[in-house]
Enzyme design. Structure first.
Site, short mmCIF file in Angstrom:
data_model
loop_
_atom_site.label_atom_id
_atom_site.label_comp_id
_atom_site.label_asym_id
_atom_site.label_seq_id
_atom_site.Cartn_x
_atom_site.Cartn_y
_atom_site.Cartn_z
N SER A 175 0.78 -1.17 -0.03
CA SER A 175 -0.12 -0.11 -0.07
C SER A 175 0.70 1.38 -0.09
O SER A 175 0.34 2.22 -0.50
CB SER A 175 -1.03 0.00 1.16
N HIS A 203 -4.86 -3.32 -3.10
CA HIS A 203 -4.60 -2.43 -4.07
C HIS A 203 -4.46 -3.00 -5.32
O HIS A 203 -3.80 -2.45 -6.27
CB HIS A 203 -3.21 -1.63 -3.65
N LYS A 234 -11.38 0.96 -3.12
CA LYS A 234 -10.60 1.52 -3.77
C LYS A 234 -10.88 1.50 -5.37
O LYS A 234 -11.70 2.11 -5.64
CB LYS A 234 -9.14 0.91 -3.38
C1 LIG Z 1 -3.55 -3.08 1.89
C2 LIG Z 1 -4.44 -2.49 2.75
N1 LIG Z 1 -5.05 -3.31 3.31
C3 LIG Z 1 -6.37 -3.02 4.13
C4 LIG Z 1 -6.72 -1.71 3.99
C5 LIG Z 1 -7.88 -1.31 4.64
O1 LIG Z 1 -9.10 -1.01 4.09
P1 LIG Z 1 -10.11 -0.03 4.63
O2 LIG Z 1 -9.96 1.28 4.22
O3 LIG Z 1 -11.51 -0.62 3.73
O4 LIG Z 1 -10.30 -0.27 6.06
C6 LIG Z 1 -6.06 -0.99 3.14
C7 LIG Z 1 -6.83 0.66 3.19
O5 LIG Z 1 -6.07 1.48 3.18
C8 LIG Z 1 -5.00 -1.55 2.65
O6 LIG Z 1 -4.25 -0.37 1.90
#
Ligand SMILES: Cc1ncc(COP(=O)(O)O)c(C=O)c1O
Length: 244
Positions: A175, A203, A234
């Site tokens: 991320s 992502h 996303k």
């Molecule tokens: C790799 C990854 N996993 C999980 C999440 C968490 O997702 P959410 O924003 O829907 O809680 C994110 C979000 O920022 C992320 O980048």
């Protein structure tokens, strides 16, 4: 009690505040009356404002109301949840799928369901914060391996051959840096040592793979990743998440 800590954060440039967006027009947003080009969103395909998604959301609200009124286990499961889970299953090519309200809820839900006290979790050092919290909640023995270090993973698997259950968990597309996990090697190790593999495709879903199905498809490994986590907030332009 907190003022000192807050001013300390401010001094370190670590105090974050919300940026309020006044209007969205595709990649153009207005902030404080200024038109800006949005470069930090995860709406990779611009779906969040796509006319057919808007129309479908409005139609669903008209037919089903705004809220579910109860949790999924009580009376909050509608045919829409089931239909979405069915479509995610088909999209990801898995046996089934389960929705969550956010990616955070997914990772803190999936990981403790798979691993518990006495089990071992191998987690990449650059995994998302929600994976880190999921690992903590699980009460498993968590081994954080250096970023993408497959030799380290193999060494740890060898040392923990007697663990009741072992889980390897990695972001598909990381991320913060945008690099991709070495999935072919990790899949090979998971199969060789007979351990569970989970990939967080927050992502990667809608972004990589010939048809946007994520990291497994990108590497031609469809069907060989046990748990694919993905978010709907996303590239898919909405909110929520799933385990497939
Ligand atoms: C790799 C990854 N996993 C999980 C999440 C968490 O997702 P959410 O924003 O829907 O809680 C994110 C979000 O920022 C992320 O980048």
């Amino acid at each position: 009690m907190f003022e000192q800590e807050l001013s300390q954060l401010e001094k370190q440039h670590l105090l974050r505040r919300f940026m309020v967006v006044e209007s969205y027009d595709g990649p153009r947003i207005t902030v404080n009356g200024r038109s800006l080009l949005l470069m930090c969103s995860n709406d990779y395909l611009g779906l969040s404002s796509h006319p057919s998604l808007r129309e479908a959301a409005a139609k669903a609200m008209e037919n089903y109301g705004f809220g579910s009124g109860a949790s999924r286990l009580i009376s909050g499961t509608s045919v829409l949840h089931e239909e979405l889970e069915r479509r995610i299953t088909v999209f990801k090519g898995t046996e089934s799928a389960l929705l969550f309200n956010s990616g955070y809820a997914a990772n803190t839900g999936i990981i403790p369901a798979i691993a518990g006290a006495g089990d071992v979790i191998l987690s990449d050092s650059l995994n998302h914060a929600s994976i880190i919290d999921g690992c903590r909640l699980s009460r498993a023995n968590v081994v954080v391996y250096p970023h993408k270090d497959v030799d380290f993973i193999e060494g740890t698997l060898k040392k923990n051959r007697n663990a009741k259950r072992t889980l390897i968990v990695t972001d598909g597309v990381f991320s913060m840096d945008g690099d991709i996990a070495p999935l072919p090697e990790i899949v090979m190790l998971a199969e060789k040592y007979d351990v569970i593999l989970m990939v967080d495709d927050a992502h990667a879903t809608g972004v990589i793979g010939k048809t946007g199905r994520g990291t497994a498809e990108h590497f031609g490994l469809s069907g060989r990743v046990h748990i694919q986590m993905g978010t709907l907030g996303k590239a898919l332009g909405s909110f929520g998440a799933f385990a497939a």
